[in-house]
Write an enzyme that holds these catalytic residues in place. Structure first.
Site, PDB file in Angstrom:
ATOM      1  N   GLU A 128      -5.248  -4.241  -7.235  1.00  0.00           N
ATOM      2  CA  GLU A 128      -5.320  -4.575  -5.687  1.00  0.00           C
ATOM      3  C   GLU A 128      -6.825  -4.286  -5.173  1.00  0.00           C
ATOM      4  O   GLU A 128      -7.469  -3.513  -6.034  1.00  0.00           O
ATOM      5  CB  GLU A 128      -4.242  -3.550  -5.142  1.00  0.00           C
ATOM      6  CG  GLU A 128      -4.795  -1.992  -5.301  1.00  0.00           C
ATOM      7  CD  GLU A 128      -4.014  -1.170  -4.494  1.00  0.00           C
ATOM      8  OE1 GLU A 128      -2.944  -1.714  -3.554  1.00  0.00           O
ATOM      9  OE2 GLU A 128      -4.210   0.096  -4.120  1.00  0.00           O
ATOM     10  N   CYS A 150      -6.183   3.114  -1.459  1.00  0.00           N
ATOM     11  CA  CYS A 150      -6.166   2.420  -2.744  1.00  0.00           C
ATOM     12  C   CYS A 150      -5.272   2.764  -3.616  1.00  0.00           C
ATOM     13  O   CYS A 150      -5.179   4.090  -4.050  1.00  0.00           O
ATOM     14  CB  CYS A 150      -7.647   2.290  -3.256  1.00  0.00           C
ATOM     15  SG  CYS A 150      -8.734   0.766  -2.277  1.00  0.00           S
TER      16      CYS A 150
END
Ligand code: SAH
Length: 374
Positions: free
Chosen positions: A103, A359
């Site tokens: 990601e 994150c």
């Protein structure tokens, strides 16, 4: 002897070219029986001209482009999902050729330019699939380490996000999934290509590598004369608590970490940033302020105080389940005390939402969603 870099290829053996340096591309085209300068052309197409396919590389002959299609890949990640949050943050979930989730998060600054556009667009990129370090507050930890990303996969996060949003990325932070300093070679190979002026991607002064404190890599970065910025995820100022929260501290304790930071500063003359997640009742006392201030005075530095993002969706147990964000009042009180100690403090957005730190969460949630819908 020069170390062989890792390469990835698809199920029919086509090699992924993204991440290759000029020299590596020259060697690749030579292996196809082409003159070396073709490799330099491909380098320019891949990075500077941002070509997404070999078909676009019109300075190459048609048969050569076809040969590339048969032997090589210009992209290796597949976009699986993206999400936009109300504050304009965009999260992207990619899948690697071997099926892992990676990601990246794009964060526009609140500050605007004359055209009312964000002054900065910062991309938070991943350097590993999962992470081996087991920090007790981090969502990525529960994935464990699956593998290192290769330079091409790191670069591709940037190229793909720029393509998808149609805007230039101005800053890069290696703060997504993984510990970049445990994937030193591929991370700094990607830095080399990001910062090659010929590619016009991101200058070194706008790239930050964040580490939990991998001491040998910090020293190596200084020795190698790397020009990107260094951030240290400190979070805790006593070895007892840091051992519990960040097991890497048992290998490199705070004193060793500080020696490495001092070594880094003496060699590079570059200030460092400390990251400090504020947890309720754990690292938010006046004693913590004093210890943190003492640490930060060792070399020119600033401190990013970050609100803790609960990771309940990972179903934490043990100490992880006992971590809570400090209240907004405590947060402001802590910052005030730090400033009175003369520490240069940075706080993210006024809303107190630090997206960088989120994150590592999207990929995990995605896995959870997939599992739940099985
Ligand atoms: N492994 C590297 C980079 C990835 S983590 C490092 O440790 O620095 C990027 C930053 O996010 C680190 O400062 C990390 O400590 C922080 N972080 C991780 N989980 C978080 C959470 N739940 N809330 C807030 N910050 C978090």
């Amino acid at each position: 002897m020069k170390k062989e870099r890792k390469e990835i290829s698809d199920s029919v053996g086509r090699r992924s070219l993204l991440g290759m340096s000029r020299e590596e591309l020259e060697a690749f085209v030579t292996s196809l029986g082409e003159p070396a300068y073709r490799g330099r052309q491909v380098y320019e197409w891949l990075y500077k001209k941002r070509a997404t396919s070999f078909a676009e590389m019109t300075s190459l002959s048609q048969p050569l482009r076809q040969q590339f299609d048969e032997n090589a890949l210009s992209r290796s990640l597949t976009l699986l999902d993206h999400q936009e949050s109300t504050d304009g943050t965009l999260k992207f979930l990619f899948k690697t050729l071997d099926g892992y989730n990676v990601e990246s998060v794009l964060i526009p600054s609140e500050a605007r330019d004359d055209q009312d556009e964000p002054k900065r667009r910062t991309l938070c990129i991943s350097s590993q699939v999962g992470c081996p370090l087991d920090c007790k507050f981090c969502a990525t930890a529960s994935m464990k380490l699956k593998r290192n990303l290769v330079a091409g996969e790191i670069l591709e996060q940037h190229l793909r996000v720029e393509e998808l949003v149609g805007e230039r990325i101005t800053n890069l932070v290696y703060m997504g999934m993984g510990e970049p300093m445990l994937n030193y070679d591929e991370v700094f190979h990607s830095v080399r290509i990001f910062t090659d002026p010929a590619n016009d991607l991101v200058p070194a002064s706008r790239i930050t590598i964040s580490t939990s404190g991998v001491v040998p890599s910090i020293k190596r970065m200084a020795d190698d004369g790397e020009r990107v910025k260094l951030a240290i995820s400190l979070h805790v100022t006593t070895n007892g608590d840091r051992d519990r929260l960040m097991p890497i501290n048992r290998k490199f304790d705070i004193a060793e970490l500080m020696d490495a930071v001092e070594y880094y500063y003496r060699k590079t003359r570059r200030p460092v940033t400390y990251e400090y997640i504020l947890f309720d009742g754990l690292n938010d006392s006046p004693e913590d302020v004093r210890r943190l201030a003492r640490i930060t005075r060792r070399v020119p530095s600033k401190v990013n105080v970050i609100p803790f993002h609960p990771i309940d969706f990972t179903e934490p147990t043990g100490i992880s389940a006992e971590l809570h964000p400090a209240s907004p009042e405590r947060f402001n009180y802590f910052i005030g005390m730090l400033q009175r100690e003369g520490v240069q403090v940075m706080v993210r957005s006024s809303s107190g939402v630090d997206i960088d730190a989120a994150c590592g969460q999207l990929a995990i949630r995605h896995e959870a969603i997939l599992l739940a819908s099985k």
